[in-house]
Write an enzyme that holds these catalytic residues in place. Structure first.
Site, short mmCIF file in Angstrom:
data_model
loop_
_atom_site.label_atom_id
_atom_site.label_comp_id
_atom_site.label_asym_id
_atom_site.label_seq_id
_atom_site.Cartn_x
_atom_site.Cartn_y
_atom_site.Cartn_z
N GLN A 47 0.84 -1.20 0.00
CA GLN A 47 0.00 0.00 0.00
C GLN A 47 0.87 1.26 0.00
O GLN A 47 1.93 1.29 0.65
CB GLN A 47 -0.92 0.05 1.23
CG GLN A 47 -2.17 -0.81 1.15
CD GLN A 47 -1.94 -2.20 1.69
OE1 GLN A 47 -1.00 -2.45 2.43
NE2 GLN A 47 -2.81 -3.13 1.31
N CYS A 74 -6.61 0.61 6.80
CA CYS A 74 -5.52 -0.35 6.80
C CYS A 74 -4.95 -0.38 8.21
O CYS A 74 -4.30 0.58 8.64
CB CYS A 74 -4.44 0.01 5.79
SG CYS A 74 -3.04 -1.13 5.78
N ASN A 149 -13.27 -1.24 5.97
CA ASN A 149 -13.37 -1.82 4.63
C ASN A 149 -14.04 -3.19 4.75
O ASN A 149 -14.14 -3.74 5.84
CB ASN A 149 -12.00 -1.89 3.94
CG ASN A 149 -10.93 -2.55 4.79
OD1 ASN A 149 -11.22 -3.35 5.67
ND2 ASN A 149 -9.68 -2.22 4.53
N HIS A 151 -15.01 -7.15 4.66
CA HIS A 151 -14.34 -8.45 4.82
C HIS A 151 -15.37 -9.57 4.83
O HIS A 151 -16.45 -9.42 5.40
CB HIS A 151 -13.56 -8.50 6.14
CG HIS A 151 -12.30 -7.70 6.11
ND1 HIS A 151 -11.08 -8.25 5.80
CD2 HIS A 151 -12.08 -6.38 6.35
CE1 HIS A 151 -10.15 -7.30 5.85
NE2 HIS A 151 -10.73 -6.16 6.19
N ASN A 182 -12.35 -8.16 0.90
CA ASN A 182 -11.16 -8.84 1.41
C ASN A 182 -11.58 -10.23 1.88
O ASN A 182 -12.60 -10.37 2.58
CB ASN A 182 -10.56 -8.06 2.58
CG ASN A 182 -10.12 -6.66 2.16
OD1 ASN A 182 -9.06 -6.49 1.57
ND2 ASN A 182 -10.94 -5.66 2.48
N GLU A 200 -6.21 -9.77 0.05
CA GLU A 200 -6.66 -8.38 0.12
C GLU A 200 -7.10 -7.89 -1.25
O GLU A 200 -6.38 -8.08 -2.24
CB GLU A 200 -5.55 -7.47 0.66
CG GLU A 200 -5.23 -7.68 2.12
CD GLU A 200 -4.40 -6.54 2.67
OE1 GLU A 200 -4.82 -5.37 2.52
OE2 GLU A 200 -3.33 -6.82 3.24
N CYS A 209 -2.62 -8.63 7.49
CA CYS A 209 -3.70 -7.67 7.22
C CYS A 209 -4.35 -7.32 8.56
O CYS A 209 -4.99 -8.17 9.18
CB CYS A 209 -4.73 -8.26 6.26
SG CYS A 209 -6.15 -7.18 5.95
N GLY A 210 -4.15 -6.08 9.01
CA GLY A 210 -4.66 -5.68 10.31
C GLY A 210 -6.17 -5.67 10.39
O GLY A 210 -6.76 -6.17 11.36
N THR A 211 -6.83 -5.11 9.36
CA THR A 211 -8.29 -5.10 9.39
C THR A 211 -8.84 -6.52 9.23
O THR A 211 -9.89 -6.85 9.79
CB THR A 211 -8.88 -4.18 8.31
OG1 THR A 211 -8.42 -4.59 7.01
CG2 THR A 211 -8.49 -2.73 8.56
N GLY A 212 -8.12 -7.38 8.49
CA GLY A 212 -8.54 -8.77 8.36
C GLY A 212 -8.47 -9.49 9.70
O GLY A 212 -9.35 -10.29 10.04
#
Length: 269
Positions: A47, A74, A149, A151, A182, A200, A209-212
């Protein structure tokens, strides 16, 4: 013109950070972002991160995926820029306002509250996001959550056995997800630990992946498969995720500055 950058990563999920507060940055287009992110002909990253002044926060963070598309959140990059900032910060993002505090080797981030309504993911039609009656090959019965975002999360017996590099793009671009999605494939190891791989959107397979990790932990807690807090182990390392229903998400983990450099803007414009 010559532009300075900082290369950083969170568990191997790597970023090129441009700070528009300290220097003039021309308009970043999808083409420019993708060219800078290219690992063969650019600087190379998952990114591209742009920091800008903000009226309501310490700064604004914009996020461009490897393919040049801009996204709202992110988690790994939020930890990285908190480390770069050096003190507690309110960060404006496309996915909402975040608060981050540096720790010894990274940062702890308040990622805000998750959203579960089908139209907040978003999905193409109403469906129960706790247990979605859909599937792709051997991946079935997923859940969905928006943590800045979108998932989708699948629990499987062995996450390493799933051909995520092949099936990930198919799910990411399925018409069920109008803004793409994602894809998280996870194995519950015990009540306090999850093993996770993530495809992602716009970036492909990444080491972390932090949000994942946040989305997967939340979905596991909702399904009563794990206890709160929970450790999420990704190929690049571990993140600690805490969440109580009705509250905000707390993500804690490492971040690292790799090096600093500069480039000629016209080479990528």
């Amino acid at each position: 013109m010559r532009v300075s950058f900082t290369k950083m990563h969170g568990l191997g999920n790597d970023f090129v950070v441009l700070d528009a507060r300290a220097q003039e940055i021309p308009t970043i287009t999808e083409k420019v972002a993708a060219r800078l992110a290219d690992r063969n002909t650019g600087i190379g990253c998952d990114q591209l991160i742009l920091l800008e002044p903000s009226d309501g926060a310490d700064f604004r963070m914009r996020i461009f995926n490897h393919d040049g598309g801009e996204v709202g959140a992110c988690g790994n990059a939020t930890r990285a820029v908190a480390l770069l900032h050096g003190s507690e910060a309110r960060i404006e993002t496309g996915g909402g306002m975040l608060t981050a505090s540096p720790t010894g080797d990274g940062a702890s981030v308040d990622m805000g509250e998750p959203r579960f309504d089908w139209d907040a993911i978003p999905l193409a039609y109403p469906v129960d996001t706790l247990s979605m009656p859909v599937g792709w090959e051997t991946l079935n019965d997923p859940g969905a959550v928006n943590v800045g975002n979108p998932h989708v999360i699948f629990f499987v017996e062995d996450t390493d056995a799933v051909p995520l590099d092949r099936i990930g793009p198919e799910i990411e671009n399925d018409p069920l997800f109008p803004e793409r999605v994602n894809v998280n494939v996870a194995t519950i190891e015990n009540r306090n630990r999850i093993r996770l791989r993530v495809w992602e959107r716009g970036a492909g397979l990444t080491r972390a992946c932090g949000t994942g990790a946040c989305a997967t932990a939340i979905h596991a807690i909702r399904r009563k498969l794990v206890d709160n807090p929970v450790t999420v182990a990704l190929p690049g390392g571990e993140l600690d995720i805490a969440w109580h229903p009705g509250g905000s998400i707390r993500m804690t983990g490492p971040a690292t500055e790799s090096y600093r450099g500069s480039f000629e803007w016209d080479d990528y414009a």
